[in-house]
Design an enzyme around this catalytic site. Structure first.
Site, PDB file in Angstrom:
ATOM      1  N   HIS A 127       0.851  -1.280  -0.175  1.00  0.00           N
ATOM      2  CA  HIS A 127      -0.003   0.008  -0.065  1.00  0.00           C
ATOM      3  C   HIS A 127       0.902   1.225   0.084  1.00  0.00           C
ATOM      4  N   ASP A 176       6.376  20.895 -27.011  1.00  0.00           N
ATOM      5  CA  ASP A 176       6.212  19.691 -26.388  1.00  0.00           C
ATOM      6  C   ASP A 176       7.358  19.517 -25.425  1.00  0.00           C
ATOM      7  N   TRP A 206       7.273   0.197   3.682  1.00  0.00           N
ATOM      8  CA  TRP A 206       7.647   0.836   2.542  1.00  0.00           C
ATOM      9  C   TRP A 206       9.005   1.452   2.783  1.00  0.00           C
ATOM     10  N   SER A 215      13.206   5.973 -14.153  1.00  0.00           N
ATOM     11  CA  SER A 215      12.147   6.557 -14.829  1.00  0.00           C
ATOM     12  C   SER A 215      12.065   7.932 -14.131  1.00  0.00           C
ATOM     13  N   SER A 216      12.044   8.271 -12.796  1.00  0.00           N
ATOM     14  CA  SER A 216      12.149   9.524 -12.260  1.00  0.00           C
ATOM     15  C   SER A 216      13.095  10.276 -12.778  1.00  0.00           C
ATOM     16  N   HIS A 248      13.293  11.817   3.217  1.00  0.00           N
ATOM     17  CA  HIS A 248      12.593  13.001   3.507  1.00  0.00           C
ATOM     18  C   HIS A 248      12.245  13.826   2.141  1.00  0.00           C
ATOM     19  N   GLU A 278      11.688  12.977  -0.344  1.00  0.00           N
ATOM     20  CA  GLU A 278      10.746  12.455  -1.200  1.00  0.00           C
ATOM     21  C   GLU A 278       9.542  12.925  -0.804  1.00  0.00           C
ATOM     22  N   TYR A 332       8.638  15.741   0.385  1.00  0.00           N
ATOM     23  CA  TYR A 332       8.537  17.004  -0.378  1.00  0.00           C
ATOM     24  C   TYR A 332       8.241  17.014  -1.744  1.00  0.00           C
ATOM     25  N   SER A 367      -1.385  26.870  -5.753  1.00  0.00           N
ATOM     26  CA  SER A 367      -1.024  28.523  -6.184  1.00  0.00           C
ATOM     27  C   SER A 367      -1.579  28.666  -7.624  1.00  0.00           C
ATOM     28  N   HIS A 391      15.076  13.085  11.407  1.00  0.00           N
ATOM     29  CA  HIS A 391      13.820  13.101  12.379  1.00  0.00           C
ATOM     30  C   HIS A 391      12.953  11.973  12.130  1.00  0.00           C
ATOM     31  N   HIS A 392      13.235  11.138  11.408  1.00  0.00           N
ATOM     32  CA  HIS A 392      12.581   9.845  11.221  1.00  0.00           C
ATOM     33  C   HIS A 392      13.205   8.834  12.130  1.00  0.00           C
ATOM     34  N   THR A 412       6.888  26.791   5.070  1.00  0.00           N
ATOM     35  CA  THR A 412       5.815  26.539   4.697  1.00  0.00           C
ATOM     36  C   THR A 412       4.739  27.225   5.192  1.00  0.00           C
ATOM     37  N   LYS A 423       3.813  30.100   2.914  1.00  0.00           N
ATOM     38  CA  LYS A 423       3.085  29.603   1.753  1.00  0.00           C
ATOM     39  C   LYS A 423       1.751  29.614   2.246  1.00  0.00           C
ATOM     40  N   ARG A 450       1.962   1.526  14.865  1.00  0.00           N
ATOM     41  CA  ARG A 450       1.543   1.216  13.403  1.00  0.00           C
ATOM     42  C   ARG A 450       2.079  -0.252  13.119  1.00  0.00           C
TER      43      ARG A 450
HETATM   44  C1  HEA Z   1       0.972   8.436  -0.600  1.00  0.00           C
HETATM   45  C2  HEA Z   1      -0.280   8.389  -0.469  1.00  0.00           C
HETATM   46  C3  HEA Z   1      -1.176   7.642   0.319  1.00  0.00           C
HETATM   47  C4  HEA Z   1      -2.328   7.313   0.201  1.00  0.00           C
HETATM   48  C5  HEA Z   1      -3.163   8.221  -0.954  1.00  0.00           C
HETATM   49  C6  HEA Z   1      -2.967   6.611   1.367  1.00  0.00           C
HETATM   50  C7  HEA Z   1      -4.365   6.233   1.320  1.00  0.00           C
HETATM   51  C8  HEA Z   1      -5.133   5.574   2.433  1.00  0.00           C
HETATM   52  N1  HEA Z   1      -4.141   5.108   3.337  1.00  0.00           N
HETATM   53 FE1  HEA Z   1      -2.293   4.950   3.684  1.00  0.00          FE
HETATM   54  N2  HEA Z   1      -0.328   4.900   3.888  1.00  0.00           N
HETATM   55  C9  HEA Z   1       0.551   5.406   3.080  1.00  0.00           C
HETATM   56  C10 HEA Z   1       0.350   6.362   1.985  1.00  0.00           C
HETATM   57  C11 HEA Z   1      -0.891   6.700   1.350  1.00  0.00           C
HETATM   58  N3  HEA Z   1      -2.085   5.974   1.990  1.00  0.00           N
HETATM   59  C12 HEA Z   1       2.035   5.209   3.384  1.00  0.00           C
HETATM   60  C13 HEA Z   1       3.358   5.538   3.050  1.00  0.00           C
HETATM   61  C14 HEA Z   1       2.005   4.223   4.622  1.00  0.00           C
HETATM   62  C15 HEA Z   1       2.722   3.642   5.351  1.00  0.00           C
HETATM   63  C16 HEA Z   1       3.181   2.052   5.014  1.00  0.00           C
HETATM   64  C17 HEA Z   1       4.204   1.420   5.879  1.00  0.00           C
HETATM   65  O1  HEA Z   1       3.919   1.566   7.292  1.00  0.00           O
HETATM   66  O2  HEA Z   1       5.078   0.937   5.517  1.00  0.00           O
HETATM   67  C18 HEA Z   1       0.153   4.070   4.556  1.00  0.00           C
HETATM   68  C19 HEA Z   1      -0.071   3.206   5.612  1.00  0.00           C
HETATM   69  C20 HEA Z   1      -1.416   3.350   5.725  1.00  0.00           C
HETATM   70  C21 HEA Z   1      -2.113   2.553   7.048  1.00  0.00           C
HETATM   71  C22 HEA Z   1      -1.372   2.046   8.402  1.00  0.00           C
HETATM   72  C23 HEA Z   1      -1.130   0.636   8.082  1.00  0.00           C
HETATM   73  C24 HEA Z   1      -0.333  -0.209   9.120  1.00  0.00           C
HETATM   74  O3  HEA Z   1       0.541   0.572  10.169  1.00  0.00           O
HETATM   75  O4  HEA Z   1      -0.228  -1.135   9.231  1.00  0.00           O
HETATM   76  C25 HEA Z   1      -3.564   2.710   6.884  1.00  0.00           C
HETATM   77  C26 HEA Z   1      -4.348   2.413   8.080  1.00  0.00           C
HETATM   78  O5  HEA Z   1      -5.574   2.621   8.177  1.00  0.00           O
HETATM   79  C27 HEA Z   1      -3.883   3.470   5.964  1.00  0.00           C
HETATM   80  C28 HEA Z   1      -4.735   3.562   5.288  1.00  0.00           C
HETATM   81  C29 HEA Z   1      -5.310   4.418   4.025  1.00  0.00           C
HETATM   82  C30 HEA Z   1      -6.647   4.569   3.673  1.00  0.00           C
HETATM   83  C31 HEA Z   1      -8.021   4.127   4.048  1.00  0.00           C
HETATM   84  C32 HEA Z   1      -6.494   5.177   2.374  1.00  0.00           C
HETATM   85  C33 HEA Z   1      -7.417   5.633   1.564  1.00  0.00           C
HETATM   86  O6  HEA Z   1      -7.199   7.244   1.234  1.00  0.00           O
HETATM   87  C34 HEA Z   1      -7.655   5.059   0.448  1.00  0.00           C
HETATM   88  C35 HEA Z   1      -8.860   5.198  -0.321  1.00  0.00           C
HETATM   89  C36 HEA Z   1      -9.270   3.946  -0.920  1.00  0.00           C
HETATM   90  C37 HEA Z   1      -9.437   3.670  -2.048  1.00  0.00           C
HETATM   91  C38 HEA Z   1      -9.041   4.615  -3.261  1.00  0.00           C
HETATM   92  C39 HEA Z   1     -10.372   2.416  -2.673  1.00  0.00           C
HETATM   93  C40 HEA Z   1     -10.925   2.719  -3.889  1.00  0.00           C
HETATM   94  C41 HEA Z   1     -11.291   1.467  -4.789  1.00  0.00           C
HETATM   95  C42 HEA Z   1     -12.403   0.640  -4.390  1.00  0.00           C
HETATM   96  C43 HEA Z   1     -13.409   0.879  -3.551  1.00  0.00           C
HETATM   97  C44 HEA Z   1     -12.619  -0.562  -5.192  1.00  0.00           C
HETATM   98  C45 HEA Z   1     -12.621  -0.338  -6.706  1.00  0.00           C
HETATM   99  C46 HEA Z   1     -11.747  -1.310  -7.349  1.00  0.00           C
HETATM  100  C47 HEA Z   1     -11.294  -1.261  -8.397  1.00  0.00           C
HETATM  101  C48 HEA Z   1     -12.057  -0.414  -9.325  1.00  0.00           C
HETATM  102  C49 HEA Z   1     -10.503  -2.117  -8.965  1.00  0.00           C
HETATM  103  N4  HEA Z   1      -2.581   3.755   5.146  1.00  0.00           N
HETATM  104  C1  HEA Z   2       3.769  15.038   1.770  1.00  0.00           C
HETATM  105  C2  HEA Z   2       4.501  14.593   2.689  1.00  0.00           C
HETATM  106  C3  HEA Z   2       4.917  15.163   4.004  1.00  0.00           C
HETATM  107  C4  HEA Z   2       4.920  16.550   4.464  1.00  0.00           C
HETATM  108  C5  HEA Z   2       4.793  17.777   3.496  1.00  0.00           C
HETATM  109  C6  HEA Z   2       5.560  16.554   5.637  1.00  0.00           C
HETATM  110  C7  HEA Z   2       5.813  17.613   6.456  1.00  0.00           C
HETATM  111  C8  HEA Z   2       6.294  17.585   7.569  1.00  0.00           C
HETATM  112  N1  HEA Z   2       6.633  16.427   8.549  1.00  0.00           N
HETATM  113 FE1  HEA Z   2       6.342  14.552   7.816  1.00  0.00          FE
HETATM  114  N2  HEA Z   2       6.024  12.580   7.353  1.00  0.00           N
HETATM  115  C9  HEA Z   2       5.679  12.202   6.064  1.00  0.00           C
HETATM  116  C10 HEA Z   2       5.141  12.969   5.075  1.00  0.00           C
HETATM  117  C11 HEA Z   2       5.274  14.374   5.056  1.00  0.00           C
HETATM  118  N3  HEA Z   2       5.534  15.090   6.137  1.00  0.00           N
HETATM  119  C12 HEA Z   2       5.506  10.703   6.140  1.00  0.00           C
HETATM  120  C13 HEA Z   2       5.207   9.846   4.826  1.00  0.00           C
HETATM  121  C14 HEA Z   2       6.133  10.301   7.253  1.00  0.00           C
HETATM  122  C15 HEA Z   2       5.936   8.878   7.461  1.00  0.00           C
HETATM  123  C16 HEA Z   2       7.176   8.093   6.999  1.00  0.00           C
HETATM  124  C17 HEA Z   2       6.947   6.789   7.561  1.00  0.00           C
HETATM  125  O1  HEA Z   2       7.769   6.470   8.694  1.00  0.00           O
HETATM  126  O2  HEA Z   2       6.566   5.702   6.921  1.00  0.00           O
HETATM  127  C18 HEA Z   2       6.458  11.532   8.022  1.00  0.00           C
HETATM  128  C19 HEA Z   2       6.902  11.462   9.247  1.00  0.00           C
HETATM  129  C20 HEA Z   2       7.390  12.616   9.926  1.00  0.00           C
HETATM  130  C21 HEA Z   2       8.182  12.479  11.138  1.00  0.00           C
HETATM  131  C22 HEA Z   2       8.624  11.136  11.706  1.00  0.00           C
HETATM  132  C23 HEA Z   2       7.692  10.779  12.995  1.00  0.00           C
HETATM  133  C24 HEA Z   2       8.210   9.538  13.478  1.00  0.00           C
HETATM  134  O3  HEA Z   2       8.125   8.352  12.648  1.00  0.00           O
HETATM  135  O4  HEA Z   2       8.321   9.471  14.561  1.00  0.00           O
HETATM  136  C25 HEA Z   2       8.503  13.912  11.412  1.00  0.00           C
HETATM  137  C26 HEA Z   2       9.304  14.195  12.853  1.00  0.00           C
HETATM  138  O5  HEA Z   2       9.874  15.123  12.584  1.00  0.00           O
HETATM  139  C27 HEA Z   2       7.574  14.630  10.346  1.00  0.00           C
HETATM  140  C28 HEA Z   2       7.711  16.167  10.545  1.00  0.00           C
HETATM  141  C29 HEA Z   2       7.378  16.828   9.556  1.00  0.00           C
HETATM  142  C30 HEA Z   2       7.503  18.349   9.799  1.00  0.00           C
HETATM  143  C31 HEA Z   2       7.971  19.177  10.788  1.00  0.00           C
HETATM  144  C32 HEA Z   2       6.812  18.690   8.421  1.00  0.00           C
HETATM  145  C33 HEA Z   2       6.534  20.188   7.915  1.00  0.00           C
HETATM  146  O6  HEA Z   2       6.961  20.180   6.667  1.00  0.00           O
HETATM  147  C34 HEA Z   2       5.097  20.785   8.333  1.00  0.00           C
HETATM  148  C35 HEA Z   2       5.411  22.287   8.029  1.00  0.00           C
HETATM  149  C36 HEA Z   2       3.835  22.959   7.978  1.00  0.00           C
HETATM  150  C37 HEA Z   2       3.355  23.572   9.305  1.00  0.00           C
HETATM  151  C38 HEA Z   2       3.865  23.602  10.255  1.00  0.00           C
HETATM  152  C39 HEA Z   2       1.857  23.913   8.807  1.00  0.00           C
HETATM  153  C40 HEA Z   2       2.075  25.463   8.357  1.00  0.00           C
HETATM  154  C41 HEA Z   2       2.670  26.569   8.945  1.00  0.00           C
HETATM  155  C42 HEA Z   2       2.007  27.549   9.495  1.00  0.00           C
HETATM  156  C43 HEA Z   2       0.589  27.988   9.621  1.00  0.00           C
HETATM  157  C44 HEA Z   2       3.356  28.542  10.045  1.00  0.00           C
HETATM  158  C45 HEA Z   2       3.027  28.713  11.541  1.00  0.00           C
HETATM  159  C46 HEA Z   2       3.308  27.245  12.489  1.00  0.00           C
HETATM  160  C47 HEA Z   2       3.975  27.192  13.464  1.00  0.00           C
HETATM  161  C48 HEA Z   2       5.248  28.276  13.861  1.00  0.00           C
HETATM  162  C49 HEA Z   2       3.838  26.100  14.087  1.00  0.00           C
HETATM  163  N4  HEA Z   2       7.189  13.843   9.682  1.00  0.00           N
HETATM  164 CU   LIG Z   3      10.790  13.638   6.936  1.00  0.00          CU
END
Ligand code: HEA
Ligand code: HEA
Ligand SMILES: [Cu+2]
Ligand code: CUA
Lengths: 378, 534, 304
Positions: free
Chosen positions: B79, B108, B144, B172-173, B256, B258, B260, B271, B305-306, B331, B334, B453
């Site tokens: 997933h 293009d 993942w 690809s990327s 990380h 990634e 962003y 925007s 921080h992860h 951020t 923005k 989790r």
């Molecule tokens: C990048 C984007 C992304 C998106 C969009 C989502 C979308 C969703 N995620 Fe996901 N999620 C991750 C990224 C994302 N996730 C990542 C990175 C992890 C961590 C993995 C890890 O721990 O390694 C994670 C882990 C994660 C967990 C934790 C699992 C665990 O720790 O064991 C859960 C649990 O609730 C969850 C739930 C969902 C749900 C409910 C959605 C929903 O938004 C999904 C919406 C559902 C659908 C879109 C289905 C629609 C289809 C049908 C109804 C059937 C039709 C079928 C056909 C036509 C073929 N996600």
């Molecule tokens: C689109 C993807 C995305 C984005 C944009 C961010 C944004 C941020 N993330 Fe997140 N992060 C993930 C995707 C993302 N993260 C994913 C996928 C994981 C889990 C990976 C895994 O383990 O599977 C993760 C996990 C993760 C962790 C690790 C947690 C853990 O495993 O223990 C941390 C810790 O610092 C963190 C921090 C942040 C911070 C500080 C930002 C900042 O960029 C956010 C900044 C934004 C704001 C703060 C809001 C707007 C700001 C204001 C309104 C200004 C004023 C505010 C203040 C002064 C407070 N993220």
């Molecule tokens: Cu990070």
């Protein structure tokens, strides 16, 4: 439309606020140690700062959503920049962040204040159990034991009602005294695990080949429950951490008892057991150590975990059978149990496997056979 | 095809699409390739979504009911992988393909054949990845983030295919980014200076640099895994002088940035959309550009921080805590600029705008939880609990994904010349909005209450939140299937769209007819200020 | 020939079957390699057919693709702007290669600067060494691994001897060879600029020869390491970093030599003009890049 949205959002908001302020189970637990309380306060501080910023920012957004609509007849202004504003909303958040960083740093530094401990326990992660080793001043082991999930399989597979501590109960809890600084040394035998007791506010990874340190001073007696929090394979969800903090005197008595028991176990290694004794002890060992992979009925989960029922090894020469149990199989999930079990336990479980289910080799396995094999290897 | 050469010197822009399957397999056209990317990504989203629904079904109640723990781990892992690499990233590349040439006034993409290659690698790579689920021993089951040694010594044999799959996606990327960079830097129409480029183009330019810098590092990481598994090296094994934690450093140096990569193009889309429907120029264009660049820069120095719980020395913890917190500043800039753009505008709330506003609010909530995670001592309590899951779904689903949906509604009329049904669009929005919050908001609570989790079964005190979350997931999943219906209906039978489509729209793409001609700008347009970003 | 302001002539190629086949070939190659490795690991008879089919597809299609690009260039379809796109493309591709090597260098530095002391009982996590690996001594190159039963250390390392004995030190000569090849390829470029075909062929030919010489020496070094020093991939972290860094570098030298060889063949056929020699130039940039990587390798892997 907008009104519905507003309602929805304010509903969400109030759930959040009410949730955090009123109902305890919705929020982080303050825990019992000084550190965990500080962490909790820090959590609440940051949370409220975020709420405050959120209220301001979302407030402005909603204000303009309501008042600056075309349908309300609002004409668009054409301003599009202001250096003063940009500088302002760069500086103010920076200051807020500094205000957050200060207490955070203080707490963190305090957490890193190791040393001055009263006792040391080694915590070693295994797929999927914990081993606790009580160390003396020179970091030598006095005694040790494993801590396995105690929830019955029937509860997990919904054949029995789930108990109060479902999945958070173990056969042997780690016991520590209250009011003493306990140092934990964390490491792992196989993959990375993480040891977490929420009420102590401490969590650290247990990494194979690397040692991590943690400490806690627990002021109140009680049973504290946590879980392994690093994905460690199939049964990652089934390796709870349970710590029992005991009043000091009670703990000291327990400790002395364990030391004696450990000595007695050493003596058992020279004993000769009867077949019944071996089967009984063997079944117990099997169910705690082996059944998670090879299944209680010995059928395994082929092809990942081989069946032992009818297995060529478990019904073949004793030497090969002992060898895989003592040394494991490198590169597979089959661990080297020679390090985890004593000779009496290995003898029993081997004997059990050779006579359980449809297996029946008819031989006897005694601790001395195990000892002989282990020393011949060296 | 060799007779092409001279004969086409003058008229090679005139050829239209080929007929049938060949058009899609062999195309060099940025719009065709964009379309391929978008449909591919939507397919992957549904597949990844079904996996999420399997996860949520198992977690509906405590106890093991439908799938065994080993399969659960494969679902979680795939997933995450599919959503990140198969759904979100290709969707953004698809949008870039469609929009960047039109926005900068180019005929293009710069390197059209390589563009086709970047795309076609993906279906093959994912076919290989997904096929591992049906192989002996099962597919990837190590999350993942595939931490060693769970992903090396203790991995199923199929990890080898997983590794090569990652290599392919990386290739690809990298090719995709090179193409986007070359297009933006080299193909702009006269007068389209860098500081006149639409923000979507800017954010993608910066994203492409992030990709170029980190995808090769990921390739290096999986290569070391490959050698640890098959050739006896000991990069991630302390017994041979390596360190499992080293894997995490290398992974997160990629990982990380990634995250962003998955949000900067989203910032760009929002925007574009907000000024259109606020009928007011984007506030603080320059600072938006600088903020994007600062976020990109900071993203390289916050990775650990992860890894707050791996036991880094204190100085390391402090450094990564401070640098992570700093990201809130650009951020925030923005978020404030978007707010100021809406302020005193003349707003209407068509579907793209609804998704964009929801993006701003819900992304900010996700950002706040990110900031809480950044506070190291508190992260010890949050780390690897559902609080993290809630955080990243808030920034990824109502963040990245909503921005993509908004973009599709916003530009679809330009792509296919037909208007979507506004009330169906609004319905889709409200279903998604409610669904996403019902799914992910309760996960904050289960996380704070201590639910780790990646577990297939949980203690009883987490039951209520999980049930709510699972119900939300089905609402949200259903509403995306509904989205598919809205899309197909629009493409097949929507009302014809005007060229400008939106009253307040600015930018070169809106000067083209709807649907946009097969080759965007055969002669470079003259960029007037009115059609530049503002 | 179109000039740079003549944007209308930006050449958009027709539909093309090369990329799709490349993607399919790459899949076959890697899936085949996966089968192969997994068979080896399982102790089965390895199956390499798929790997060969994939690699052959890649090779053949790439050949056609590049031939086509050259042909298009000769036909005057490649205007100055498209050439700039090629330049950007090659430049940023090399940047991505730099980052690929950065991952391995990062691993080397991290292992040496942090992990080694920890495992040896020093520094912030010194307890790791004291408690878990009491026998282990932190020294680089690591001759005895923390667990010598699992990872037997190398008999000897490749580390540089004192400056005085560099004359008999093969990596030193490798450095000399590779550095001079960077110079010769530069002379070849100058020859194109001065439209001196004879010199071009000479210098380019010499560059290719130097590349081959480097590879032969490198192979010799590996044979020596495996057969006489007992230094292998599985000799622990020293062997791991040593072979991956030098190995991937060697792989890039092989590629680079091959690309230069192609340019040499093109030069024989009369290709390349002072204002139109992108194929040659990109090959030479690649070559310089490979050279720079080697210098870093020589410093950080051999000398320091
Ligand atoms: C990048 C984007 C992304 C998106 C969009 C989502 C979308 C969703 N995620 Fe996901 N999620 C991750 C990224 C994302 N996730 C990542 C990175 C992890 C961590 C993995 C890890 O721990 O390694 C994670 C882990 C994660 C967990 C934790 C699992 C665990 O720790 O064991 C859960 C649990 O609730 C969850 C739930 C969902 C749900 C409910 C959605 C929903 O938004 C999904 C919406 C559902 C659908 C879109 C289905 C629609 C289809 C049908 C109804 C059937 C039709 C079928 C056909 C036509 C073929 N996600
Ligand atoms: C689109 C993807 C995305 C984005 C944009 C961010 C944004 C941020 N993330 Fe997140 N992060 C993930 C995707 C993302 N993260 C994913 C996928 C994981 C889990 C990976 C895994 O383990 O599977 C993760 C996990 C993760 C962790 C690790 C947690 C853990 O495993 O223990 C941390 C810790 O610092 C963190 C921090 C942040 C911070 C500080 C930002 C900042 O960029 C956010 C900044 C934004 C704001 C703060 C809001 C707007 C700001 C204001 C309104 C200004 C004023 C505010 C203040 C002064 C407070 N993220
Ligand atoms: Cu990070
Ligand atoms: Cu042990 Cu998770």
């Amino acid at each position: 439309m907008i009104k519905i949205w507003l309602k929805g959002l304010s509903g969400l908001g109030s759930v959040l606020v009410a949730g955090l302020a009123v109902a305890d189970e919705l929020n982080m637990r303050p825990g019992v140690t000084e550190i965990s309380r500080e962490v909790y306060d820090l959590h609440m501080l940051i949370f409220w700062i975020c709420v405050a910023i959120g209220v301001v920012v979302f407030g402005v957004i909603f204000w303009s959503l309501i008042h600056h609509r075309k349908s309300a007849g609002h004409e668009a202004a054409q301003f599009h920049e202001s250096t003063r504003l940009e500088i302002g909303w760069t500086l103010v958040p920076t200051l807020i962040l500094i205000a957050m960083a200060y207490p955070a740093t203080k707490t963190l530094v305090q957490m890193y204040d190791t040393g001055g401990e009263d006792m040391t326990v080694e915590v070693r992660g295994y797929q999927w159990k914990w081993q606790y080793k009580y160390l003396d001043e020179d970091l030598n082991s006095t005694f040790d034991f494993f801590s396995n999930l105690a929830t019955p399989r029937d509860e997990i597979s919904n054949r029995a009602a789930k108990g109060e501590h479902y999945l958070l109960e173990v056969d042997n809890a780690l016991r520590i005294p209250t009011n003493r600084k306990v140092r934990f040394l964390l490491t792992s035998e196989d993959v990375i695990h993480a040891w977490w007791v929420p009420d102590f506010g401490i969590k650290r990874d247990a990494i194979p080949g690397i040692l991590n340190e943690l400490w806690a001073i627990v002021p109140e007696p009680g049973v504290y429950r946590g879980q392994c929090t690093e994905l460690c394979g199939k049964d990652h969800g089934f390796m709870p951490v349970v710590v029992q903090a005991m009043p000091e005197a009670e703990y000291d008595a327990w400790y002395a008892e364990q030391v004696t028991a450990a000595e007695q176990r050493k003596e058992a290694l020279s004993k000769t057991f009867t077949a019944e004794e071996l089967m009984a002890e063997g079944e117990a060992v099997y169910n705690t150590f082996c059944a998670s992979c090879h299944m209680p009925n010995g059928k395994g989960v082929p092809p990942v975990f081989p069946a032992l029922d009818g297995s060529a090894i478990a019904t073949g020469p004793l030497e090969d059978h002992l060898d895989i149990i003592i040394n494991g199989k490198a590169g597979s999930a089959m661990q080297a149990f020679g390090k985890q079990l004593d000779a009496a336990q290995i003898a029993a479980v081997t004997h059990y496997e050779r006579h359980a289910w449809s297996n029946n080799t008819g031989d006897m396995v005694q601790p001395r056979d195990v000892i002989a094999q282990m020393s011949s290897e060296q | 095809m060799s007779e092409v050469v001279v004969a086409h010197h003058d008229d090679h822009h005139d050829h239209g699409p080929d007929k049938g399957l060949a058009r899609w397999l062999f195309t060099t056209n940025h719009k065709d390739i964009g379309t391929l990317y978008l449909w591919f990504s939507f397919t992957m989203f549904l597949i990844g979504g079904v996996m999420a629904l399997i996860i949520r079904t198992e977690l509906f109640q405590p106890g093991l009911q439908f799938i065994d723990p080993a399969f659960f781990n494969q679902m979680t892992t795939n997933h995450g992988l599919i959503m990140v690499f198969g759904a979100i990233m290709p969707a953004f590349v698809g949008l870039a393909n469609w929009l960047v040439p039109m926005m900068v006034g180019a005929p293009d993409m710069a390197l059209p054949r390589m563009n086709n290659l970047s795309f076609w690698i993906l279906p093959f790579a994912f076919a290989m990845l997904i096929s591992t689920l049906f192989m002996e021993g099962g597919g990837p089951n190590f999350g993942w983030t595939f931490y060693a040694p769970l992903s090396t010594t203790y991995a199923p044999d199929t990890v080898t295919y997983f590794i090569f799959g990652v290599h392919l996606m990386g290739a690809s990327s990298i090719m995709g980014s090179i193409n986007i960079i070359a297009t933006i830097l080299n193909m702009r129409a006269p007068g389209m200076t860098l500081m006149k480029m639409p923000l979507f183009v800017w954010t993608w330019l910066i994203t492409a640099y992030l990709l170029l810098a980190v995808m090769p590092v990921l390739a290096g990481a999986v290569t070391m895994m490959l050698f640890d598994i098959h050739f006896g090296t000991s990069f991630f094994n302390a017994a041979g002088g390596g360190d499992p934690v080293m894997f995490q450093h290398i992974f997160w140096f990629f990982g990380h940035p990634e995250v962003y990569i998955m949000i900067l193009p989203a910032f760009g889309i929002v925007s574009q959309i907000i000024p259109t429907f606020a009928r007011k120029p984007l506030f603080g264009y320059d600072s938006m550009v600088y903020a994007t660049a600062s976020i990109a820069f900071l993203s390289f120095i916050v990775w650990a921080h992860h890894m707050f719980t791996v036991g880094m020395p204190l100085a390391g913890q402090l450094f990564f805590m401070y640098s992570t917190m700093l990201i809130a500043v650009p951020t925030g800039v923005k978020v404030f600029n978007w707010t100021a753009t809406m302020w005193r505008g003349s707003m209407t709330f068509e579907t793209p705008m609804l998704f964009a506003i929801a993006f701003v609010i819900l992304f900010t909530i996700g950002g706040f939880s990110g900031l809480m995670l950044a506070i190291t001592p508190v992260d010890y309590q949050y780390h690897d609990t559902y609080f993290v899951v809630a955080h990243f779904h808030y920034v990824l689903v109502p963040g990245a994904l909503f921005s993509i949906i908004a973009a599709v509604y916003y530009w679809l009329p330009k792509w296919c010349g037909r208007m979507y049904d506004e009330s169906l669009g609004k319905l889709h929005f409200w279903l998604s909005f409610i669904g996403v919050n019902v799914t992910f908001f309760p996960q904050h609570f289960s996380g704070l209450a201590g639910m780790p989790r990646r577990i297939p079964d949980y203690a009883l005190q987490f039951a209520d939140f999980n049930m709510v979350s699972s119900i939300g997931a089905f609402i949200f999943g259903f509403s995306q299937v509904f989205f598919l219906y809205v899309l197909i209906k629009t493409i097949r039978s929507g009302e014809p769209a005007t060229d400008r489509v939106w009253e307040g729209a600015h930018g070169l793409e809106w000067t083209l007819p709807s649907p946009a001609p097969y080759h965007s700008f055969t002669t470079p347009p003259n960029v007037t200020d009115a059609e530049a970003h503002s | 020939m179109a000039n740079s302001t003549d944007q209308s002539a930006y050449y958009i190629p027709h539909n093309s079957w090369y990329p799709f086949l490349i993607a399919a070939g790459a899949l076959c190659m890697l899936a085949g390699l996966g089968n192969w490795l997994n068979d080896l690991k399982a102790g089965d008879e390895p199956s390499h057919l798929l790997f060969y089919i994939g690699s052959a597809t890649l090779a053949v299609v790439l050949f056609f693709w590049f031939a086509k690009v050259i042909e298009e260039n000769h036909a005057g379809l490649t205007n100055a702007q498209l050439k700039r796109s090629y330049v950007w493309g090659m430049g940023w591709f090399i940047f991505s290669e730099v980052m690929f090597f950065a991952a391995f260098f990062g691993a080397l530095f991290y292992a040496r600067a942090l992990v080694l002391p920890w495992l040896g009982g020093e520094g912030a996590k010194g307890l790791t060494g004291e408690y878990l690996w009491p026998e282990f001594k932190p020294e680089w190159p690591v001759m005895t691994n923390p667990n010598p039963d699992v990872f037997q250390g190398p008999g000897e390392s490749m580390a540089a001897p004192g400056l005085g004995s560099w004359g008999g030190y093969l990596p030193f000569w490798n450095t000399v060879v590779l550095l001079s090849s960077s110079v010769t390829v530069h002379f070849a470029h100058t020859a194109i600029k001065n439209q001196h075909r004879g010199k071009l062929l000479g210098w380019l030919g010499l560059t290719v020869l130097l590349g081959v010489a480097f590879l032969i020496l490198q192979a010799e070094e590996y044979i020596h390491a495996y057969n006489e020093l007992g230094l292998t991939l599985s000799s622990g972290i020293y062997g791991s970093t040593f072979f991956l860094l030098t190995g991937f570098h060697g792989f890039h030298v092989t590629l680079g030599t091959f690309i230069l060889l192609i340019q040499l063949l093109r030069a024989f056929k009369g290709d390349f003009r002072p204002d139109d020699c992108f194929g040659f130039e990109s090959a030479s940039w690649y070559w310089h890049f490979v050279d720079v990587v080697w210098v870093c390798l020589f410093i950080f892997v051999y000398v320091m």
